[in-house]
Write an enzyme that holds these catalytic residues in place. Structure first.
Site, mmCIF file in Angstrom:
data_model
loop_
_atom_site.group_PDB
_atom_site.id
_atom_site.type_symbol
_atom_site.label_atom_id
_atom_site.label_comp_id
_atom_site.label_asym_id
_atom_site.label_seq_id
_atom_site.Cartn_x
_atom_site.Cartn_y
_atom_site.Cartn_z
ATOM 1 N N VAL A 116 -2.768 -2.094 -9.843
ATOM 2 C CA VAL A 116 -2.237 -0.959 -9.097
ATOM 3 C C VAL A 116 -2.466 0.374 -9.803
ATOM 4 O O VAL A 116 -2.300 1.432 -9.186
ATOM 5 C CB VAL A 116 -0.730 -1.182 -8.810
ATOM 6 C CG1 VAL A 116 0.113 -0.882 -10.044
ATOM 7 C CG2 VAL A 116 -0.256 -0.362 -7.624
ATOM 8 N N TYR A 117 -2.849 0.365 -11.071
ATOM 9 C CA TYR A 117 -3.067 1.623 -11.790
ATOM 10 C C TYR A 117 -4.279 2.347 -11.185
ATOM 11 O O TYR A 117 -5.413 1.873 -11.280
ATOM 12 C CB TYR A 117 -3.314 1.387 -13.274
ATOM 13 C CG TYR A 117 -2.129 0.838 -14.039
ATOM 14 C CD1 TYR A 117 -0.836 0.876 -13.513
ATOM 15 C CD2 TYR A 117 -2.289 0.281 -15.298
ATOM 16 C CE1 TYR A 117 0.241 0.375 -14.214
ATOM 17 C CE2 TYR A 117 -1.214 -0.219 -16.015
ATOM 18 C CZ TYR A 117 0.048 -0.181 -15.468
ATOM 19 O OH TYR A 117 1.111 -0.683 -16.179
ATOM 20 N N SER A 118 -4.001 3.465 -10.555
ATOM 21 C CA SER A 118 -5.032 4.228 -9.845
ATOM 22 C C SER A 118 -5.804 3.342 -8.875
ATOM 23 O O SER A 118 -7.006 3.505 -8.670
ATOM 24 C CB SER A 118 -5.993 4.922 -10.827
ATOM 25 O OG SER A 118 -5.313 5.887 -11.597
#
Length: 345
Positions: free
Chosen positions: A56-58
């Site tokens: 989900v990071y970026s």
């Protein structure tokens, strides 16, 4: 300068006493891929061998950057990523279901440019999915060789214990690590999470040891509001003048004075505190710039005296989290009023 190694729970794996978190690489932090890769390489050269990211990071960009950075260096790294968060807009591209896990691990493997993930972590609990289903899917991935170990992040103490019991009773692969929030300003996990981790032999890789930047030296009384990417997403947590953050600001001022008296930077005091707990394996540092990384690397050599630790306990007592926003997770039983009221809506 070398970073000491510590056992990763009871797995037999040795990891560096500091872990590199990559949440700030990509659109939500540092969008320059070349610069982010340079930071990752510097961390590896300094002796860090545990790299943590999440799908989900970026929206996957962080994993892509990590994949590029680990070209020709993959075998030297204990690579961790996470699943759970919403990817895109499809309502089923989220959560802890077998359907999503089996699909999303393939996406993470592709973005990371690897054939296996060392530690695949459940990023948050999900009430709607039976944890046995989650562990069953993850166990299958272990047996297929696509992941090596299973971890959790920001789980309640009861959920950590439940996971151990499910593994034993249902013949699932065991969760070997927990990734909780832990800093001088957020000490709640000292009550149950850390003792439980010790009891079951779990590795602990705390996130936000600098309390989201509050212990970096940028948040000070009378100083202007720091410009941070996190502040735009979570203004209540990072607004320096907000009444609910007054306790955090007062603690930071006292800690800054203690650090100065101890001949340490506030960053080294904060990281040294987390490193001192016997249940902690490796706090996750999350630099956005090379300068930030350099400021944090030396903390692996810091040992705080008993006198300094006693003073920290006076500023923020053991087991106390100053702001509920720093807990990282609130169960539905707390945030949903309907769970607490017999009266109809």
């Amino acid at each position: 300068m070398s970073i000491p190694l510590r056992p990763f729970g009871r797995t037999g794996v040795k990891v560096s006493a500091l872990a590199l978190g990559t949440m700030m690489f990509g659109e939500r932090g540092n969008p320059d891929h070349h610069d982010s890769i340079r930071i990752i390489h510097r961390a590896l050269d300094a002796g860090i061998n545990l790299v943590d990211t999440a799908d989900v990071y970026s929206q996957g960009e962080s994993e892509e950057i990590v994949g590029k950075a680990l070209k020709n260096r993959r075998d030297d790294v204990f690579l961790a990523t996470k699943f759970h968060g919403q990817i895109g807009t499809d309502p089923n591209h989220f959560g802890n279901s077998r359907r999503w896990i089996i699909r999303e691990v393939e996406h993470s493997l592709r973005r990371l440019r690897t054939d296996h993930i060392d530690l695949y972590q459940v990023h948050r609990p999900e009430e709607d999915t039976d944890f046995d289903e989650t562990l069953g899917a993850l166990s299958d991935l272990v047996h297929q060789g696509k992941i090596r170990y299973i971890g959790t992040s920001t789980f309640e103490p009861s959920a950590i214990v439940e996971g151990q019991w499910i593994a034993e009773r249902r013949g699932r692969e065991r969760v070997v690590s927990e990734q909780p929030p832990y800093s001088i300003l957020a000490r709640g996990i000292e009550r149950e999470v850390l003792p439980i981790a010790q009891k079951y032999g779990l590795a602990v890789i705390p996130w936000s040891p600098l309390a989201g930047g509050w212990l970096s030296g940028k948040f000070r009384a009378g100083a202007p509001q720091p410009a941070t990417s996190r502040g735009g997403r979570q203004p209540g947590r990072f607004e320096i003048g907000a009444p609910e953050n007054a306790g955090k600001l007062a603690a930071v001022e006292a800690l800054a004075l203690l650090a100065e008296q101890s001949g340490l930077s506030l960053i080294h005091l904060a990281l040294g505190f987390v490193l001192e707990h016997p249940a902690v394996t490796a706090p996750i540092i999350g630099p956005r710039t090379l300068e930030q990384l350099e400021d944090q690397l030396g903390a692996a050599q810091v040992r705080l005296s008993r006198d300094v630790l006693d003073e920290i306990d006076k500023i923020v007592p053991p087991g106390v989290t100053l702001s509920a926003r720093d807990q990282g997770y609130q169960p539905p039983s707390v945030i949903d009023p309907a769970r607490r009221r017999r009266s109809p809506a």
